[in-house]
Write a protein that holds these residues in place. Structure first.
Motif, mmCIF file in Angstrom:
data_model
loop_
_atom_site.group_PDB
_atom_site.id
_atom_site.type_symbol
_atom_site.label_atom_id
_atom_site.label_comp_id
_atom_site.label_asym_id
_atom_site.label_seq_id
_atom_site.Cartn_x
_atom_site.Cartn_y
_atom_site.Cartn_z
ATOM 1 N N GLY A 119 0.699 -1.156 -0.078
ATOM 2 C CA GLY A 119 -0.004 -0.039 -0.039
ATOM 3 C C GLY A 119 0.649 1.286 -0.066
ATOM 4 N N ALA A 120 2.167 1.131 -0.241
ATOM 5 C CA ALA A 120 2.856 2.452 -0.252
ATOM 6 C C ALA A 120 2.783 3.218 -1.510
ATOM 7 N N SER A 121 2.725 4.519 -1.463
ATOM 8 C CA SER A 121 2.508 5.247 -2.667
ATOM 9 C C SER A 121 3.970 5.544 -3.256
ATOM 10 N N PHE A 122 4.871 5.711 -2.487
ATOM 11 C CA PHE A 122 6.238 5.875 -2.865
ATOM 12 C C PHE A 122 7.391 5.004 -2.166
ATOM 13 N N VAL A 123 8.471 4.874 -2.626
ATOM 14 C CA VAL A 123 9.437 4.257 -2.156
ATOM 15 C C VAL A 123 10.831 4.376 -2.780
ATOM 16 N N ASN A 124 11.736 4.587 -1.981
ATOM 17 C CA ASN A 124 13.272 4.744 -2.417
ATOM 18 C C ASN A 124 13.861 3.739 -1.386
#
Length: 543
Positions: free
Chosen positions: A179-184
């Motif tokens: 469910g993350a919108s963004f990830v680095n």
């Protein structure tokens, strides 16, 4: 390649820090290749020692270094950047006319390195005109020809790039699927191949490895546009790739077993997404006095800023006043033998021998053997961190082994060793600690922070916050930061979990000095409780 020519990469987490990467770009294959033979290094070192002596140096040391970096940065489904750099050269330090001189070169021929040695002596002679008293070096007995290597199971730089990219893609997918919108996510790999020789009779070859696997996960509420982040709960380590793949080879019995100090980044990415989403609906903290239960990866930053830095002797003496501040822990407090840095439960020690730590070496950059010593004993300030030319100022005759340079082209100076809080002696778990709290907050992970120039008044945040009522965690909260001063805070320490909860946290890029250098250092502790600390609400209100 001189030190002014370097790359800078945008970092992951921690406010998007800028990470210095010294050296020239090379291929991954070149990075994994062998450097100069140790026999060749000794020949060059002897050229330096003999040349400097003939030029008038009373003391000489030379560091021949090959510094390797590999950074792999990703975002969601994409690889953002892959950087491989190598920096190779020699730094020469001498004492002539009672004064330090330094020169560096990447011309590693006998003629080139001899020129640098003569230049270092010339610099020392020029500096001597302004020296008020001669340098006093604590004695160090030469150790002859020795070697030391970080005890790794798997050299991370030699792992194929494709394998590292696949791993980070798995990490990112784990967060996105949760469910993350963004990830680095990123991997930062460092290998320092350092050869030290001195006129004391030491020829020390060291192979130092470090690894960091940071990530940042963001969850966005599409209706309101609000967002929350959760950084990874890993720590930089002085280990090999086994820290990530979780396996080590039992060479004696021919088996592969689970590595005890491994980190499951894929699992943490999933948890980070779930916890970032939970932050969106978590209630905002009510300001007031709370008992704080601080887990190791959070508390390590508070230790770093409020204990590690103020007990650096050069800071105490005012050498860092122009750039990074001084210290409240002045010599008069130490000389009294009674200054209460913390409660009776507080014992801080410095240790450059801790396995898996970022500061672990066999010898420092002055050829001093790594060791452990006490800084605060039963709450009382008992010592500092010092180098060979400093210890006479605190009436001691043996260096603490705190000298480090971040490059062959940088002069070595006093840097923080691993500074850790000793665990409690009695059996006491995190559950036991929480059960003993009536009104408190359990804080995990590093957040934003601020501390004054004397390392006294401070404010710290975190990654995750859980409210404690009547001995139980009752829910997640947000917008938490605590405020105190160093002496008040550590004197409020009322309980420390036992050794079974002791863990290391660390920082890859601790800055200090002018021109600025970075170093890597770890801090160990177990979960610790502090009573009645002032907690504020950091939420910004829009009028």
């Amino acid at each position: 390649m001189d030190r002014r020519k370097f790359l800078k990469l945008a970092g992951v987490g921690a406010g998007g820090i800028m990470l210095p990467v010294y050296g020239v770009p090379v291929s991954a294959a070149q990075l994994a290749g062998n450097g100069m033979d140790v026999g060749q290094k000794k020949v060059l070192a002897d050229v330096v020692l003999n040349t400097a002596r003939k030029a008038g140096a009373s003391y000489t040391d030379v560091r021949i270094g090959r510094y390797l970096n590999q950074y792999v940065l990703t975002r969601e489904k994409n690889v953002e950047n892959i950087v491989n750099t190598e920096s190779f050269g020699a730094g020469i330090r001498v004492i002539a006319n009672g004064t330090w001189g330094f020169a560096a070169t990447n011309d590693l021929t006998p003629d080139g390195i001899a020129r640098a040695a003569r230049q270092a002596v010339a610099v020392a002679r020029a500096n001597a005109k302004y020296q008020s008293e001669p340098v006093q070096l604590a004695p160090v007995k030469g150790v002859g020809e020795v070697s030391w290597q970080t005890p790794i199971q798997k050299n991370a730089i030699q792992v194929p790039i494709s394998e590292k990219v696949d791993y980070l893609m798995e990490v990112n997918n784990s967060a996105l699927n949760a469910g993350a919108s963004f990830v680095n996510s990123a991997l930062y790999l460092v290998n320092e191949q350092k050869y030290f020789a001195s006129s004391d009779g030491s020829y020390i070859d060291q192979d130092v490895h470090r690894l960091w696997a940071p990530m940042q996960v963001t969850a966005v509420d599409k209706k309101s546009g609000a967002f929350k982040t959760r950084d990874g709960l890993s720590t930089p380590v002085g280990l090999g790739y086994e820290y990530l793949d979780g396996r080590e080879e039992d060479k004696l019995h021919g088996q592969t077993t689970l590595y005890k100090d491994s980190y499951d980044m894929v699992e943490d990415a999933q948890l980070a997404a779930e916890q970032a989403k939970a932050k969106l609906s978590a209630k905002s903290i009510e300001p007031g006095k709370y008992d704080l239960v601080l887990e190791p990866l959070h508390l390590r930053l508070t230790i770093h800023e409020s204990v590690g830095h103020p007990l650096e002797l050069d800071r105490v003496l005012g050498y860092e006043a122009n750039f990074a501040g001084t210290s409240f822990a002045t010599l008069d407090k130490w000389r009294s033998g009674k200054f209460k840095y913390g409660s009776d439960k507080v014992n801080f020690f410095a240790d450059r021998t801790q396995p898996g730590s970022l500061g672990a070496v066999g010898y420092d950059d002055e050829g001093v053997k790594a060791k452990r010593w006490d800084l605060v004993k039963d709450g009382v300030l008992v010592n500092y961190q010092a180098t060979r030319d400093q210890v006479h100022m605190i009436d001691q005759k043996e260096s603490h082994g705190c000298s480090y340079a971040d490059s062959w082209s940088s002069v070595q100076f006093q840097r923080m060793p691993n500074v850790s809080l000793a665990p409690g002696k009695e059996k006491y778990s995190v559950k036991d600690m929480i059960r003993d709290v009536e009104k408190g907050i359990y804080i995990l992970g590093r957040g934003s922070y601020s501390i004054d120039q004397q390392r006294y008044n401070f404010q710290f945040g975190g990654q995750l916050f859980y409210e404690i009522k009547n001995g139980e965690i009752v829910g997640q909260v947000e917008d938490v930061a605590y405020q105190s001063n160093t002496q008040e805070f550590w004197n409020s320490c009322s309980a420390i979990c036992d050794e079974s909860d002791y863990r290391l946290g660390g920082t890859f890029f601790d800055g200090k000095g002018q021109p600025s250098q970075v170093s890597a250092v770890s801090h160990g502790c177990a979960t610790t409780r502090f009573d009645k600390i002032n907690v504020i609400n950091t939420k910004r209100k829009i009028s």
